[in-house]
Design an enzyme around this catalytic site. Sequence first.
Site, PDB file in Angstrom:
ATOM      1  N   SER A 547      -4.395  14.684  49.614  1.00  0.00           N
ATOM      2  CA  SER A 547      -5.221  14.850  48.584  1.00  0.00           C
ATOM      3  C   SER A 547      -5.475  13.616  47.866  1.00  0.00           C
ATOM      4  O   SER A 547      -5.514  12.577  48.065  1.00  0.00           O
ATOM      5  CB  SER A 547      -5.164  16.243  47.887  1.00  0.00           C
ATOM      6  OG  SER A 547      -6.457  16.582  47.115  1.00  0.00           O
ATOM      7  N   ASP A 633     -13.216  21.452  54.392  1.00  0.00           N
ATOM      8  CA  ASP A 633     -12.734  21.114  52.786  1.00  0.00           C
ATOM      9  C   ASP A 633     -13.879  20.976  52.200  1.00  0.00           C
ATOM     10  O   ASP A 633     -14.592  20.034  52.416  1.00  0.00           O
ATOM     11  CB  ASP A 633     -11.777  19.752  53.136  1.00  0.00           C
ATOM     12  CG  ASP A 633     -10.973  19.542  52.158  1.00  0.00           C
ATOM     13  OD1 ASP A 633     -11.158  20.204  50.912  1.00  0.00           O
ATOM     14  OD2 ASP A 633     -10.004  18.834  52.173  1.00  0.00           O
ATOM     15  N   HIS A 667      -9.139  22.818  52.726  1.00  0.00           N
ATOM     16  CA  HIS A 667      -8.261  21.962  52.017  1.00  0.00           C
ATOM     17  C   HIS A 667      -6.896  22.210  52.192  1.00  0.00           C
ATOM     18  O   HIS A 667      -5.975  21.167  52.549  1.00  0.00           O
ATOM     19  CB  HIS A 667      -8.513  21.860  50.542  1.00  0.00           C
ATOM     20  CG  HIS A 667      -8.070  20.573  49.915  1.00  0.00           C
ATOM     21  ND1 HIS A 667      -8.367  19.384  50.048  1.00  0.00           N
ATOM     22  CD2 HIS A 667      -6.988  20.575  48.669  1.00  0.00           C
ATOM     23  CE1 HIS A 667      -7.772  18.542  49.086  1.00  0.00           C
ATOM     24  NE2 HIS A 667      -7.039  19.208  48.565  1.00  0.00           N
TER      25      HIS A 667
END
Length: 695
Positions: A547, A633, A667
């Site tokens: 991320s 995501d 995600h």
Amino acid sequence: MSIETPPTAKKVPSERVHHGDTVVDDYAWLMAKDDPETIAHLEAENAYTQHTTAHLKPLQETIFQEIKGRTLETDLSVPTRKGDWWYYSRTEEGKQYGIQCRVPADGETPPDLKAEESLPGEQILLDGNELAGDSDFFAIGTSAVSPDGTLLAYSVNFTGDERFTLKVKNLVTGETLPDEIPGIFYGGAWAADGSTFFYTTVDEAWRPDKVHRHVIGTPAADDVLVYEETDERFWIGIGLTRSERYLVLSAGSKITSEIRILEADDPTGGFRVVRPRKTGVEYGIDHAGDRFLVLHNRNAENFEVATAPIDDPGTWTPLIEHRQDTRLLDVEAFASHIVVHFRRDGLTGIRVLPTEGGTDRDALLAAAYEIPFPEPIYDVAPSGNPEFVTGRLRLGYTSMITPPSVYDFDLRSRELILLKRKPVLGGYDPGDYEQFREWATASDGTRVPISIAVRKGTERPAPTVLYGYGSYEISIDPSFSVARLSLLDRGFVFAIAHVRGGGEMGRRWYEDGKFQHKKNTFTDFVACAEHLKATGWSSSVVARGGSAGGLLMGAIANLAPELFAGVVAEVPFVDPLTSILDPSLPLTVIEWDEWGDPLHNPDVYHYMKSYSPYENVSGKVYPPILAITSLNDTRVLYHEPAKWVARLREVAQGGPFLLKTEMGAGHGGRSGRYDSWREEAFTLSWILDTSKVTQ
């Protein structure tokens, strides 16, 4: 296209102009998620990655079996008391998802449950395996039992896009009620009447912006919009104080808070503002009998705790004042004590303030004490304490060599009672491993902590995995990992670089790694890698992050590619400038308080452009790179790593550069535990191979 050669993304020049700067983006077409050509390209990348890593299949299977073999597959959590019930979850061998259960409560001591047995009176609340069915992805977003224990509000998602469908289950009859509300976000809260439920929904940018009130048994179309947040920098949530006396409606940006409260027994009433928002002031509240506790940073960089009258919650009187060396993380109110969660010297801690001897400031501070812990590095936090009246404090504890542990702290005897330590099968002995704290020196002289785990007897220098994040004041604290043992037992060093931008060393540590100081995050990580090599820890370093930590991976690959044997970038934020320039994308406007606003501020634009991984790929020799993403995501969109890998192939030397896209996840990647173990086994096998360790 042959799967033996890397896919070559077509180039379709797309021009944009910002602040007098013209940029041509040849791979912007990959942003079209519904375009068959985009899907075909992602599938071609997957085929190439699968082909390139085919020789690792036996090693992947070995590591998967190691993870599986160390895990007690049929297990359960320590029960948590709430009202008349003990709540817990359990897993069963061969099943992907957990099962939420409860049994009738009797006393403060948790029942001695056995994973392979069902206690008389056990009630299954939710079985994730039944709910998931044949879906490739499944997640629960909300699970909240009504105050009288008869209803369960829960929400489910089958795509990974973090939009859930709310359902209500009657826990007395076991039937699912007709109430069904699609498109809700995480969380929710019951009013005291047990028939009114508050929930949030998101706007087109995936920002939670509305709170609704639903009355059980009525059509969703009749739900009342309670609050709408129109400022695109803020998102909202709804919850309860621990006392369950007040509903708490929180609106917050990255740097500012505003909270509204409502008596829980008056669900149709109007929420009142605790203190109007003021840019840069963050605060949170909890109810403590005849007053509120307020954790805030008004004139207190590392936060302080104040008290406030019930009828005037915006008037704050200091209770625990600001300290430059201690970041206050949270304050929790109970009937007989106050608990403060804090961070000092890069470690977390717990402070208890008994209230039985009086609630005035001097009495509380005089009686306060901190709970000691024996290891040199560790992570501890309050965990599972829903009851307002209790003589025990539940804690979660772990370190890099101590598996996750659940303690009850007896507030009368001040004794730590170990209730459960996560079993690690296969003869795991913490005494076979060591953990250390090292300090690297950054380019500006700042000392940067590094947490290290290694198996005793490992010959050094050794191949090393260096993990980093460094954004949003999120700390990567020293914790245990079953999967990591597959590296340590093969002679690896595992290290965490606690770089600026995270929260490990307090709020200033965060401030010094954001906005126009963001490059400190990247140079800190490079300094940590250099330190590990210079001090004899590391023969080679594979960098790993996800991320915003994926942004870090892309940046250090550009900055010092020669330092790293490989880079693993998971759901990586590697095209931040393009994303932060587009307010229509999910969460962009909210992110301006973290990264700056390049759309309206030319200085921010040029600074971000100077470090954006995608913008700065060069003709240097890069290490092998594995980028992992998910099609659904909503936080870091799949096209960022897809574009990045395409540009690496076009411009850079070295590699290979691999892209792996989960075509039905979000995600967090794949949702089932066995699926996630296989994904981790894939990544670890790639790390081993890249580090020339193949056994």
